[in-house]
Scaffold this motif. Structure first.
Motif, PDB file in Angstrom:
ATOM      1  N   GLY A 116       0.931  -1.149   0.092  1.00 24.01           N
ATOM      2  CA  GLY A 116      -0.118  -0.216  -0.054  1.00 24.01           C
ATOM      3  C   GLY A 116       0.871   1.036  -0.109  1.00 24.01           C
ATOM      4  N   VAL A 117       1.800   1.304   0.721  1.00 22.72           N
ATOM      5  CA  VAL A 117       2.806   2.492   0.759  1.00 22.72           C
ATOM      6  C   VAL A 117       3.452   2.607  -0.477  1.00 22.72           C
ATOM      7  N   GLU A 119       2.745   1.497  -3.439  1.00 25.74           N
ATOM      8  CA  GLU A 119       1.623   2.024  -4.575  1.00 25.74           C
ATOM      9  C   GLU A 119       1.190   3.429  -4.370  1.00 25.74           C
ATOM     10  N   PHE A 120       1.159   3.751  -3.117  1.00 27.23           N
ATOM     11  CA  PHE A 120       0.894   5.272  -2.546  1.00 27.23           C
ATOM     12  C   PHE A 120       1.864   6.292  -3.484  1.00 27.23           C
ATOM     13  N   ILE A 135      -3.316   5.898  -6.176  1.00 25.54           N
ATOM     14  CA  ILE A 135      -3.103   6.293  -4.904  1.00 25.54           C
ATOM     15  C   ILE A 135      -4.095   5.803  -3.969  1.00 25.54           C
ATOM     16  N   LEU A 136      -5.434   5.849  -4.552  1.00 21.91           N
ATOM     17  CA  LEU A 136      -6.483   5.346  -3.778  1.00 21.91           C
ATOM     18  C   LEU A 136      -6.023   3.822  -3.280  1.00 21.91           C
ATOM     19  N   GLY A 138      -3.345   2.288  -3.156  1.00 20.25           N
ATOM     20  CA  GLY A 138      -2.336   2.359  -1.933  1.00 20.25           C
ATOM     21  C   GLY A 138      -2.943   2.524  -0.504  1.00 20.25           C
ATOM     22  N   ILE A 139      -3.795   3.629  -0.652  1.00 18.54           N
ATOM     23  CA  ILE A 139      -4.433   3.978   0.835  1.00 18.54           C
ATOM     24  C   ILE A 139      -5.091   2.744   1.224  1.00 18.54           C
ATOM     25  N   LEU A 140      -5.912   2.157   0.274  1.00 20.65           N
ATOM     26  CA  LEU A 140      -6.925   0.991   0.926  1.00 20.65           C
ATOM     27  C   LEU A 140      -6.144  -0.364   1.154  1.00 20.65           C
ATOM     28  N   PHE A 142      -2.957  -0.294   2.395  1.00 19.45           N
ATOM     29  CA  PHE A 142      -2.323   0.164   3.584  1.00 19.45           C
ATOM     30  C   PHE A 142      -3.244   0.112   5.026  1.00 19.45           C
ATOM     31  N   VAL A 143      -4.358   0.770   4.666  1.00 22.19           N
ATOM     32  CA  VAL A 143      -5.812   0.219   5.854  1.00 22.19           C
ATOM     33  C   VAL A 143      -5.810  -0.957   5.813  1.00 22.19           C
TER      34      VAL A 143
END
Length: 193
Positions: A116-117, A119-120, A135-136, A138-140, A142-143
């Motif tokens: 995730g990091v 990809e972000f 970015i989305l 990556g955030i998903l 990571f979460v």
């Protein structure tokens, strides 16, 4: 009589078109595995943990046999150490399947956080055509990884369900691809003689 080789992309596509059924069978197997995972997530988790243990054990035995059978190899000691380690890990996985499940869940959580990091930052740096989507994702990722690491035991069934949905979707895409390749090759390319 002219003999064709598979160096030409058209010939490779024609050969793939003749083997479309392999992609279809793999897609059906993947689809069935996905549906089975959704219907029986608990059993799927146990099967995966046992398969991981068997894989470690068998690969360790194979590595040990290879290390002992090959004489004069420079990496023999390393192969023996890795082989013994794999055998021990395989036995531990098979001895305590629930511990294996917890370990696999933690590994998946860590992988999702790292991915995730990555990809972000790829999205932020603009290294992809779909910057916002990257970015989305990556955030998903990571979460999702943080949730798995925070609640590893309770999230394992959710992971099985996600795996089932992914396998089902992937199986459907493979089946569609098999038929698309078959249609494309029969419509565009002449048969090999």
């Amino acid at each position: 009589m002219e003999q064709r080789t598979l160096s030409d992309p058209g010939d490779m596509l024609a050969e793939l078109g003749r083997s479309w059924w392999v992609v279809l069978v793999w897609g059906l197997v993947t689809l069935v595995a996905g549906i089975g995972t959704i219907v029986w997530p608990g059993r799927t988790i146990l099967v995966i943990a046992v398969l991981v243990g068997i894989q470690f054990f068998v690969s360790g035995v194979v590595r040990l046999i290879g290390a002992l059978a090959l004489e004069g190899e420079g990496h023999r000691a390393w192969d023996v150490i890795v082989g013994l380690g794999s055998v021990v890990v395989g036995i531990l996985c098979l001895k305590d399947v629930l511990q294996t499940i917890a370990a696999l869940t933690l590994i998946i959580g860590i992988m999702w956080v790292v991915q995730g990091v990555a990809e972000f930052f790829v999205g932020v740096a603009g290294l992809t055509r779909h910057r916002g989507l990257t970015i989305l994702m990556g955030i998903l990722g990571f979460v999702a990884g943080v949730v798995v690491l925070t609640y590893p035991i309770t999230s394992v069934l959710a992971l099985a369900w996600v795996l089932g949905v992914w396998l089902t979707a992937y199986g459907i895409m493979q089946i569609a691809a098999a038929f698309a390749v078959r249609r494309l090759t029969t419509a565009v390319l002449p048969p090999l003689t």
